[in-house]
Design an enzyme around this catalytic site. Structure first.
Site, PDB file in Angstrom:
ATOM      1  N   LYS A 188       0.841  -1.215   0.000  1.00 47.04           N
ATOM      2  CA  LYS A 188       0.000   0.000   0.000  1.00 47.04           C
ATOM      3  C   LYS A 188       0.869   1.257   0.000  1.00 47.04           C
ATOM      4  O   LYS A 188       0.546   2.260  -0.646  1.00 47.04           O
ATOM      5  CB  LYS A 188      -0.931  -0.018   1.226  1.00 47.04           C
ATOM      6  CG  LYS A 188      -1.796   1.241   1.381  1.00 47.04           C
ATOM      7  CD  LYS A 188      -2.728   1.440   0.210  1.00 47.04           C
ATOM      8  CE  LYS A 188      -3.825   2.454   0.408  1.00 47.04           C
ATOM      9  NZ  LYS A 188      -3.554   3.702   1.014  1.00 47.04           N
ATOM     10  N   GLU A 195       0.902   6.743  -6.593  1.00 47.05           N
ATOM     11  CA  GLU A 195      -0.251   7.666  -6.688  1.00 47.05           C
ATOM     12  C   GLU A 195       0.228   9.128  -6.725  1.00 47.05           C
ATOM     13  O   GLU A 195      -0.248   9.936  -7.521  1.00 47.05           O
ATOM     14  CB  GLU A 195      -1.134   7.403  -5.467  1.00 47.05           C
ATOM     15  CG  GLU A 195      -2.436   8.135  -5.384  1.00 47.05           C
ATOM     16  CD  GLU A 195      -3.154   7.705  -4.100  1.00 47.05           C
ATOM     17  OE1 GLU A 195      -3.597   6.545  -4.018  1.00 47.05           O
ATOM     18  OE2 GLU A 195      -3.250   8.522  -3.169  1.00 47.05           O
TER      19      GLU A 195
HETATM   20  O1  LIG Z   1      -5.713   5.507   0.426  1.00 43.64           O
HETATM   21  C1  LIG Z   1      -5.367   6.481  -0.107  1.00 43.64           C
HETATM   22  C2  LIG Z   1      -5.577   6.574  -1.554  1.00 43.64           C
HETATM   23  O2  LIG Z   1      -5.185   5.393  -2.174  1.00 43.64           O
HETATM   24  C3  LIG Z   1      -4.639   7.511   0.671  1.00 43.64           C
HETATM   25  O3  LIG Z   1      -3.988   6.839   1.672  1.00 43.64           O
HETATM   26  C4  LIG Z   1      -5.379   8.599   1.354  1.00 43.64           C
HETATM   27  O4  LIG Z   1      -6.393   9.146   0.581  1.00 43.64           O
HETATM   28  C5  LIG Z   1      -4.376   9.714   1.758  1.00 43.64           C
HETATM   29  O5  LIG Z   1      -3.422   9.925   0.805  1.00 43.64           O
HETATM   30  P1  LIG Z   1      -2.166  10.932   0.938  1.00 43.64           P
HETATM   31  O6  LIG Z   1      -0.972  10.081   1.179  1.00 43.64           O
HETATM   32  O7  LIG Z   1      -2.147  11.674  -0.366  1.00 43.64           O
HETATM   33  O8  LIG Z   1      -2.420  11.873   2.093  1.00 43.64           O
END
Ligand SMILES: O=C(CO)[C@H](O)[C@H](O)COP(=O)(O)O
Length: 338
Positions: A188, A195
């Site tokens: 993850k 991401e």
């Molecule tokens: O599960 C998620 C998306 O897959 C993220 O963990 C969540 O939305 C927060 O993301 P970020 O690291 O940008 O604060």
């Protein structure tokens, strides 16, 4: 199957709803009584505290913790006296995988299984299902299969990958036992690192399209700014929302992230409701740290994280230093902002 859920925020509450819709029996707890009562109205069993939650679950208990990473230690400490050998704790939040290794070791002597589960799907997961990246003992993970199968999206209408045969694997259904303790959150973590870079790539590309009209404006030459050599090359007033929409269809860069981006641009083409300060949960930092620890080149993921820091003004002093140096060596003054 019966499951206890601790933490009924945006993720936990929606997951309970999806589980109940799939026929599971949920016992729920949160500090906020309103969140508990809302789910009780929809058929969950409410617990008044963690001891009560454990008392309402049959052995072996399965308890899913869905709280911010910083609160996991405290929840485990408070739960531990109410658990028995054979019980299973699942951390479904955004914890660091090294914390999972520590938690699994500390619970092992008491015969309590610890399963880590990276959960992706955000606020859409209740409807679309959650992508689940799972780590821990194989027996505990197998016991939880009915829960994972309900939370995951299922095979859906995604075309099957060529070469895969037989009954769909769990990966094809949207959940996977990735390995021993920490493996789920490790996967993850890297997912979130990717991401950040994907988000950064869309943001930079769409910004370049937005700025492709700068040759249309007043081309007064300023000594402090490199002049636009060919203003006639930059006279495109692109409709960014339409281009994002266009790319959703048949293009190589189509994706769910792009679908969401097209939706945001459709609602508010100038994105006036956002200031552009981008937060980070910590996952991107951990990804970069793992890349450093293992000596793995990850320049795109790292840069995307640093861009988030810069978005929050954390590059301002560095930029002032640049201006100061230019002034020192060349007497160059800053150009007033537009
Ligand atoms: O599960 C998620 C998306 O897959 C993220 O963990 C969540 O939305 C927060 O993301 P970020 O690291 O940008 O604060």
């Amino acid at each position: 199957m019966q499951l206890g859920m601790i933490g009924l925020g945006r993720m936990g509450a929606n997951m309970v709803q999806r589980l109940m819709a799939g026929g599971h029996d949920c016992v729920v707890y949160d500090h906020g009584r309103d969140a508990v009562e809302a789910l009780v109205r929809d058929g969950a069993t409410g617990a008044s505290d963690l001891a009560d939650l454990c008392a309402r679950l049959s052995a072996p208990r399965a308890v899913w913790i869905m709280v911010p990473a910083a609160a996991v230690d405290q929840v485990i400490d408070q739960l531990r006296p109410h658990l028995a050998p054979g019980d299973i704790l699942i951390d479904g939040g955004n914890s660091h995988y090294q914390e999972d290794i520590r938690h699994a070791e500390s619970l092992r002597d008491a015969g309590i299984h610890f399963v880590d589960c990276g959960t992706s799907g955000g606020v859409w997961g209740r409807e679309r299902g959650y992508c689940l990246m799972i780590g821990g003992d194989a027996d505990a993970v197998r016991h939880l299969d009915p829960i994972f199968a309900t939370l995951a999206p299922g095979v859906g209408d995604i075309e099957r990958t060529a070469g895969r045969q037989g009954a769909p694997s769990t990966a094809e259904q949207g959940y996977l036992h990735c390995g021993p303790s920490g493996a789920g959150h490790f996967v993850k973590m890297v997912h979130n690192g990717i991401e950040y870079a994907l988000m950064g790539a869309y943001a930079e590309g769409l910004n370049l399209l937005k700025r492709a009209d700068i040759g249309m404006g007043d081309q007064t030459v300023d000594a402090e700014t490199a002049p636009l050599a060919h203003p006639e090359h930059y006279r495109y007033a692109f409709n960014i929302a339409d281009i994002a929409e266009l790319w959703r269809r048949g293009s190589v860069v189509s994706s769910w992230l792009l679908d969401l981006t097209a939706g945001a641009l459709q609602q508010d083409p100038g994105l006036e409701h956002f200031s552009g300060r981008v937060s980070d949960s910590g996952e991107g930092r951990w990804t970069c740290q793992a890349a450093i620890d293992t000596g793995t080149p990850a320049p795109l993921l790292t840069l995307a994280l640093y861009e988030r820091f810069a978005s929050r003004g954390d590059a301002d002093f560095a930029n002032r230093i640049l201006s100061a140096m230019r002034y020192q060596f060349g007497g160059h003054h800053e150009k007033p902002s537009d």
